[in-house]
Design a protein around this motif. Sequence first.
Motif, short mmCIF file in Angstrom:
data_model
loop_
_atom_site.label_atom_id
_atom_site.label_comp_id
_atom_site.label_asym_id
_atom_site.label_seq_id
_atom_site.Cartn_x
_atom_site.Cartn_y
_atom_site.Cartn_z
N ARG A 3 -6.35 6.51 -3.01
CA ARG A 3 -5.72 7.80 -2.71
C ARG A 3 -5.11 7.78 -1.31
O ARG A 3 -3.99 8.24 -1.10
N ALA A 4 -5.85 7.24 -0.35
CA ALA A 4 -5.38 7.22 1.04
C ALA A 4 -4.13 6.37 1.20
O ALA A 4 -3.28 6.65 2.05
N THR A 5 -4.00 5.33 0.39
CA THR A 5 -2.85 4.43 0.51
C THR A 5 -1.74 4.77 -0.48
O THR A 5 -0.75 4.04 -0.59
N ASP A 52 -13.84 1.42 3.53
CA ASP A 52 -12.57 2.10 3.78
C ASP A 52 -11.38 1.16 3.72
O ASP A 52 -10.25 1.56 3.98
N ASP A 53 -11.63 -0.10 3.37
CA ASP A 53 -10.55 -1.08 3.25
C ASP A 53 -10.34 -1.48 1.79
O ASP A 53 -9.21 -1.62 1.33
N SER A 75 0.82 -1.21 0.00
CA SER A 75 0.00 0.00 0.00
C SER A 75 0.85 1.26 0.00
O SER A 75 0.35 2.35 -0.08
N GLU A 134 -14.64 8.57 10.58
CA GLU A 134 -15.02 9.46 9.48
C GLU A 134 -16.48 9.87 9.55
O GLU A 134 -16.87 10.84 8.90
N LYS A 188 -2.20 12.73 -7.23
CA LYS A 188 -3.17 13.81 -7.18
C LYS A 188 -3.91 13.98 -8.50
O LYS A 188 -5.06 14.41 -8.54
N ASP A 231 -12.67 -1.29 9.55
CA ASP A 231 -11.81 -0.68 8.53
C ASP A 231 -10.46 -1.38 8.48
O ASP A 231 -9.86 -1.53 7.42
N ARG A 274 -11.17 6.40 -3.06
CA ARG A 274 -10.72 7.05 -1.83
C ARG A 274 -9.69 6.20 -1.10
O ARG A 274 -8.77 6.72 -0.47
N VAL A 275 -9.81 4.86 -1.19
CA VAL A 275 -8.85 3.96 -0.55
C VAL A 275 -7.51 4.02 -1.28
O VAL A 275 -6.44 4.08 -0.67
#
Length: 555
Positions: free
Chosen positions: A431-433, A221-222, A118, A209, A438, A258, A428-429
């Motif tokens: 991007r978060a990982t 979220d996973d 990740s 969240e 961007k 999560d 979103r996952v």
Amino acid sequence: MRRVASCLTALATAAALTACSPAAAGPQTKAHQSAGRQAGGPRHEYLVFYADGRLDQARAAVEQAGGSAAGGDPRLGYLLATAGDDAFVTAVGGDPSVVGVSPDRAIGYASSRAAAASGPARAFPDGTAPARAKGEPLAGRQWDMKMIGADRAHAKAPGSRKVLVGVIDTGVDGTHPDVAPNFNRALSRNFVTDRPKDDHGENLDGPCEARGCKDPVDEDDDGHGTHVASTIASPVNGIGIAGVAPDVQIVSIRAGQDSGFFFLKPSLDALTYAADIGVDVVNMSYYVDPWLFNCRDNPSDSKKQQLEQRAIVVGMQRALDYARGRGVTLVSAIGNGSSDLGKPKVDSSSPGYPRGDEKVRKVDNSCLNVPAESKGVISVSAVGPSGRKAIYSDYGVEQTDLAAPGGDAADGRGSDVTRSILAAAPERVLRATGRIGKDGAPKGADVVRDCEKGSCSYYQYLDGTSMAAPHATGVAALIVSRFGRPSKDGVTMNPADVERLLYRTATPTSCPKPRRFSYDVYGQGQTHLCEGGRSKNGFYGHGVVNAWNAATVRP
């Protein structure tokens, strides 16, 4: 996420392979009746499972041990009890009316293997992107669907909108363009409250969240549950990929945190809810933990630990029986421990929650991996693109019912991410990982972006028996679509009949020759013994699932 203990990291290094070895994975007198009566101190919740017809005695035992009963579920035979400390467990557990006691806490982990870390992009050779195939934009990357004939079956038997498939997992991103058309938001439920920290005060799910730490029913979220749902039922809509049964409905029944851990009570609630709303098939790509192997009387475990493992075995079996008795076909990932579940020797992964509580203990075949070894469950092993059993996949002549594509990046010369399973991933996952930048561009070959219809959607390659099970779930959904009879909830079909047709339509696959198959990955070797004949063996069970056969078979 507790990936090493669950053997969930991709086979990218020799160290990871060692962590996936069988050795690493494998899973007193009665206390005084007043022992649970403590002045002050924190109160904890427990699930107290009682023997048939012993509700009143169990309630009395809870009170004698210093606890108070605050509800429960008579369908599954347990009381929710509040008590002061661990002494309560041994006190109430010593009563003959009680068959198991478990704290109401996180006890499970999803059975997936990331095809890439990740963090920064891994150096997996992507090679040349597959040529555009007939069908969905990314169909050329779906070797798994070709293997089981799902690409041909789509036109003949895509599944019925009346069939509901429950995904008991970490949630499903119901807004993903390649999931949304088949996502039933009205029936989806979240039985989980996120936990920022674990029992040791270490980070678990992270900051909440949503208000009350309760995520909406269309969030994941996973990413694990979304991948599973996509493999089952991504629609034929000109976007990304198509699932095994592209016209059935997905119901997210969230029981996982999560962080990937599961609570016992949400797991029970998920199964009973699935039964009560008329779900036809459920996919369970996780094992119930903190015990990789649940042993009733292991001498190396304390009385409290023994009672907890008994509660897991008994409680989950009751919930599974409840669901199956109401028409739910139960499909489970067999696990990623790279071991023979019929001959376990060592469990060094348990108890896996909270992190750091693990110990090494001897186990044997009386110890169960749940739900894979629970009664009435169809357990699925994983194969790679060559058709061989994946190196990480658990197996066992008693335990393996079917095999299905689960991916294996190491199935061939070197390592190639495209040998894994491609399915939908929440943006979103990613991007978060740090898997996309961007500007939305993927940072590694493990992530694929499709912008075919103007808006972009994302997909990720993953390995695991978690990825194998949804292929079998999808084929089961096709069978119910074809042969289910009308019911008030849509259609229904006896799970025994679904199981019979799954086995009948599977492609029989013999053990390799020699039966002791040797894997040589990253300079390290493992040898797995395949037992049984062509019609049923420890690597492939009754065979590799076949969607085309399911779409054309006569009842």
